[in-house]
Design an enzyme around this catalytic site. Sequence first.
Site, PDB file in Angstrom:
ATOM      1  N   ARG A  54     -40.301  -1.039  -0.849  1.00 42.63           N
ATOM      2  CA  ARG A  54     -39.391  -1.141   0.294  1.00 42.63           C
ATOM      3  C   ARG A  54     -40.190  -1.372   1.578  1.00 42.63           C
ATOM      4  O   ARG A  54     -41.375  -1.036   1.662  1.00 42.63           O
ATOM      5  CB  ARG A  54     -38.554   0.136   0.422  1.00 42.63           C
ATOM      6  N   LYS A  66     -37.004   5.873  -0.436  1.00 44.06           N
ATOM      7  CA  LYS A  66     -35.607   6.245  -0.282  1.00 44.06           C
ATOM      8  C   LYS A  66     -35.301   7.552  -1.006  1.00 44.06           C
ATOM      9  O   LYS A  66     -34.465   8.336  -0.571  1.00 44.06           O
ATOM     10  CB  LYS A  66     -34.718   5.119  -0.817  1.00 44.06           C
ATOM     11  N   HIS A  72     -36.218  -7.181   0.994  1.00 44.01           N
ATOM     12  CA  HIS A  72     -35.357  -6.627  -0.045  1.00 44.01           C
ATOM     13  C   HIS A  72     -35.051  -7.653  -1.123  1.00 44.01           C
ATOM     14  O   HIS A  72     -34.835  -7.288  -2.288  1.00 44.01           O
ATOM     15  CB  HIS A  72     -34.061  -6.087   0.565  1.00 44.01           C
ATOM     16  N   ARG A 110     -37.688  -7.478  -3.603  1.00 48.79           N
ATOM     17  CA  ARG A 110     -37.473  -6.306  -4.450  1.00 48.79           C
ATOM     18  C   ARG A 110     -36.447  -6.618  -5.547  1.00 48.79           C
ATOM     19  O   ARG A 110     -36.655  -6.308  -6.716  1.00 48.79           O
ATOM     20  CB  ARG A 110     -37.015  -5.135  -3.577  1.00 48.79           C
ATOM     21  N   HIS A 130     -36.292   4.095  -8.651  1.00 49.66           N
ATOM     22  CA  HIS A 130     -34.880   4.463  -8.701  1.00 49.66           C
ATOM     23  C   HIS A 130     -34.717   5.886  -9.243  1.00 49.66           C
ATOM     24  O   HIS A 130     -35.223   6.204 -10.316  1.00 49.66           O
ATOM     25  CB  HIS A 130     -34.096   3.511  -9.609  1.00 49.66           C
ATOM     26  N   TYR A 153     -29.585  -4.499 -12.549  1.00 45.58           N
ATOM     27  CA  TYR A 153     -30.385  -5.721 -12.600  1.00 45.58           C
ATOM     28  C   TYR A 153     -30.402  -6.349 -13.988  1.00 45.58           C
ATOM     29  O   TYR A 153     -31.122  -7.318 -14.221  1.00 45.58           O
ATOM     30  CB  TYR A 153     -31.822  -5.423 -12.162  1.00 45.58           C
TER      31      TYR A 153
END
Length: 318
Positions: A167, A194, A267, A270, A294, A303
């Site tokens: 990120r 995050k 992003h 990513r 994640h 994804y």
Amino acid sequence: MPKDLNNISFPELLTEYFFEKWLAPKTQESYTGPVRRLRHYFGEDACPSDISRRMVNRWRSAILSTPQNPNGIAATSWNNYARHLRALYNFGIEREYIPLEKNPFHGVTVRELQRRHKTLNASDIARAREALELCRRYEVIKHEPSPLHPAWFWSVVVEMFYHTGIRLNQLLTIQGRDINLRQKTFVASADGAKNGRESALPITEPLYPHLLTLMRSASAAGFKRGDQLFNVNRFSERHRRDVMDTWQVERFFNRLSQYSGGRITPHRFRHTLATDLMRSPGRDLHLTQTVCGHTDIRSTLGYVHNDIDTLRRYLEQR
């Protein structure tokens, strides 16, 4: 603590919430933003206890994007507002700062359209690299800044995003001590993550020479081990800030997008990495989850897409 809890203001409620939860500045902004929008609509003098469920629904109708209001905000943005304000109200009601029995933001989220993640294709990436290489050569030959100055530095930034999928905030928190070229690893700090977790990731062979260039340049510029490593201000003739921030990175990517002819963002790198990993023959859901950081594996599952050719072959076997 406010004296009259029945008339606690939104700023006072936020102060109490941040004091008790001990939230990072970036996280605090995710609450102050929705509160700012709410007060803009209902008035600066509006108190938390003044807001009813019907008022919330009226606000939602006024700002949500619809065919009649195409300039409104997306469902994703509204749901983000609602989640943070619901948490803030839950806190206020539980601590008896807000004299309400029911949370007016409970059950006000709306259905979001599930769109595919926006990714970059091979030509997007090739054009971006070509634009940076042209600017790098220009700077070497002309000895003056190019439109993407300093091009060599931004090339390292682009390759870092491409090969790691980290990120933007994680990139900005990397220090010199976080890079270990001998072991070919780097640390993505908890500060920029995050999920608030620190992680160690590998430096791949294609990425290695770019980070080697950056580390050598940082050493020549007198960087200390605890300095921000990705700091364009220390290598540029134009930039004069102390540290590199999100605004500088986003401004660069806006320019890169103009010169390469396609929308390019950190992003999207990513999303592209995660999508490519989940399309590969040896795909591993849990390894991809680790690479992307994640917390919830459902984020990684987002994804998993079959490409068009695979779907075509499947249909044609009928």
